[in-house]
Design a protein around this motif. Structure first.
Motif, PDB file in Angstrom:
ATOM      1  N   GLU A 172       7.962  11.379  -3.586  1.00 48.80           N
ATOM      2  CA  GLU A 172       7.355  10.651  -4.704  1.00 48.80           C
ATOM      3  C   GLU A 172       8.371   9.715  -5.361  1.00 48.80           C
ATOM      4  O   GLU A 172       8.000   8.648  -5.869  1.00 48.80           O
ATOM      5  N   GLY A 173       9.649  10.103  -5.334  1.00 51.68           N
ATOM      6  CA  GLY A 173      10.691   9.222  -5.855  1.00 51.68           C
ATOM      7  C   GLY A 173      10.864   7.964  -5.030  1.00 51.68           C
ATOM      8  O   GLY A 173      11.408   6.967  -5.515  1.00 51.68           O
ATOM      9  N   GLU A 174      10.375   8.005  -3.777  1.00 54.12           N
ATOM     10  CA  GLU A 174      10.412   6.831  -2.886  1.00 54.12           C
ATOM     11  C   GLU A 174       9.050   6.146  -2.810  1.00 54.12           C
ATOM     12  O   GLU A 174       8.784   5.365  -1.900  1.00 54.12           O
ATOM     13  N   ASN A 175       8.169   6.482  -3.765  1.00 56.84           N
ATOM     14  CA  ASN A 175       6.841   5.855  -3.901  1.00 56.84           C
ATOM     15  C   ASN A 175       5.860   6.228  -2.796  1.00 56.84           C
ATOM     16  O   ASN A 175       4.943   5.465  -2.485  1.00 56.84           O
ATOM     17  N   PHE A 176       6.050   7.407  -2.205  1.00 59.83           N
ATOM     18  CA  PHE A 176       5.045   7.945  -1.303  1.00 59.83           C
ATOM     19  C   PHE A 176       4.101   8.843  -2.096  1.00 59.83           C
ATOM     20  O   PHE A 176       4.491   9.440  -3.106  1.00 59.83           O
ATOM     21  N   HIS A 177       2.867   8.939  -1.634  1.00 56.00           N
ATOM     22  CA  HIS A 177       1.930   9.917  -2.196  1.00 56.00           C
ATOM     23  C   HIS A 177       1.965  11.156  -1.310  1.00 56.00           C
ATOM     24  O   HIS A 177       1.927  11.050  -0.088  1.00 56.00           O
ATOM     25  N   ASN A 207       0.825  -1.199   0.000  1.00 57.39           N
ATOM     26  CA  ASN A 207       0.000   0.000   0.000  1.00 57.39           C
ATOM     27  C   ASN A 207       0.861   1.251   0.000  1.00 57.39           C
ATOM     28  O   ASN A 207       1.867   1.332   0.695  1.00 57.39           O
ATOM     29  N   ILE A 208       0.451   2.244  -0.794  1.00 53.31           N
ATOM     30  CA  ILE A 208       1.170   3.511  -0.838  1.00 53.31           C
ATOM     31  C   ILE A 208       0.836   4.305   0.411  1.00 53.31           C
ATOM     32  O   ILE A 208      -0.313   4.411   0.818  1.00 53.31           O
ATOM     33  N   GLN A 209       1.875   4.872   1.027  1.00 50.43           N
ATOM     34  CA  GLN A 209       1.674   5.677   2.227  1.00 50.43           C
ATOM     35  C   GLN A 209       1.574   7.152   1.852  1.00 50.43           C
ATOM     36  O   GLN A 209       2.271   7.634   0.963  1.00 50.43           O
ATOM     37  N   ASN A 210       0.698   7.848   2.552  1.00 48.44           N
ATOM     38  CA  ASN A 210       0.384   9.230   2.225  1.00 48.44           C
ATOM     39  C   ASN A 210       1.038  10.187   3.222  1.00 48.44           C
ATOM     40  O   ASN A 210       0.895  10.016   4.434  1.00 48.44           O
ATOM     41  N   LYS A 236      11.211   7.612   7.096  1.00 47.65           N
ATOM     42  CA  LYS A 236      11.073   6.158   7.053  1.00 47.65           C
ATOM     43  C   LYS A 236      11.063   5.546   8.454  1.00 47.65           C
ATOM     44  O   LYS A 236      10.310   4.596   8.715  1.00 47.65           O
TER      45      LYS A 236
END
Length: 239
Positions: free
Chosen positions: A24-29, A2-5, A114
């Motif tokens: 966003e480069g680390e896949n966070f929204h 799941n993407i974390q916001n 993180k």
């Protein structure tokens, strides 16, 4: 996965953009807000972490954090241009979990984010499962304090109390090792899960102070979480 916001509340557009691109480069929204008022409007159950500037027009970051804490225990990471210890303490006392002083490196920002999210994921999962686990998990109990070893459930005098994830982890660590003295560095690295810095001592002190207010009959004269001069803190099971 799941993407974390992440909600970034910052009035400087360049900093907002830089943080957004990094996350966003680390896949966070990333959700953005230009001030505390907009940030509070965008705060929702879908937000996993808040990155919050201290100096903003309209409503300060300190006040914004206090309002966030009325609604949620999600991690709050302060960004501040103020490097005085008193300013950092204000941020922690208003409910912040950690802080970075501007200018900061993006590598350090990412590491803090993180670490906060990792701890919160464990804490949040425990909260979701606590109803099912409450009757089966192991407990530690000393006099009027009862804490679940795997979930964020704490009872004081038979009544459930609300602790932030960091307060819960500090209390659990101390209660599991009742009588053992934990140095400030050992507490910080065990609970925050990042290397200790010379400024980290105040962070520990503020969270201990907040925890004492919730569990001690007289926080100014603590009997449970006691200070050992020059050494650290320990939990007194007979306090």
């Amino acid at each position: 996965m799941n993407i974390q916001n992440i909600l970034v509340i910052e009035d400087d557009p360049d900093i907002r953009e830089g943080v957004r691109i990094l996350m966003e480069g680390e896949n966070f929204h990333v959700e953005e807000a230009v001030d505390g008022f907009e940030g509070l409007r965008k705060l929702s159950a879908d937000i996993h972490l808040v990155i919050l500037d201290v100096m903003m027009p309209g409503i300060s970051g300190y006040k914004t954090c206090e309002e966030i804490r009325k609604k949620s225990n999600i991690p709050v990471l302060f960004l501040t241009a103020k490097d005085k210890e008193s300013d950092k303490l204000l941020g922690l006392m208003s409910g912040g979990d950690d802080y970075l002083v501007k200018p900061f490196s993006y590598a350090e920002l990412l590491a803090r984010v993180k670490a906060l999210l990792r701890r919160h994921l464990i804490y949040d999962k425990a909260g979701v499962e606590k109803q099912e686990q409450e009757e089966t998990e192991e407990w530690i109990e000393w006099k009027n304090i009862r804490i679940n070893m795997r979930t964020n459930i704490v009872y004081l005098n038979g009544r459930e109390i609300s602790l932030t994830e960091i307060e819960y982890k500090i209390l659990l660590l101390l209660m599991k090792n009742s009588g053992k003295i934990f140095s400030v560095q050992n507490l910080y690295e065990s609970v925050w899960d990042v290397p200790y810095l010379y400024t980290s001592g105040n962070t520990v002190m503020v969270h201990i102070r907040r925890l004492r207010k919730k569990i001690e009959q007289d926080p100014q004269n603590p009997k449970r979480i006691v200070s050992v001069w020059g050494k650290g803190y320990r939990f007194e099971k007979n306090g």
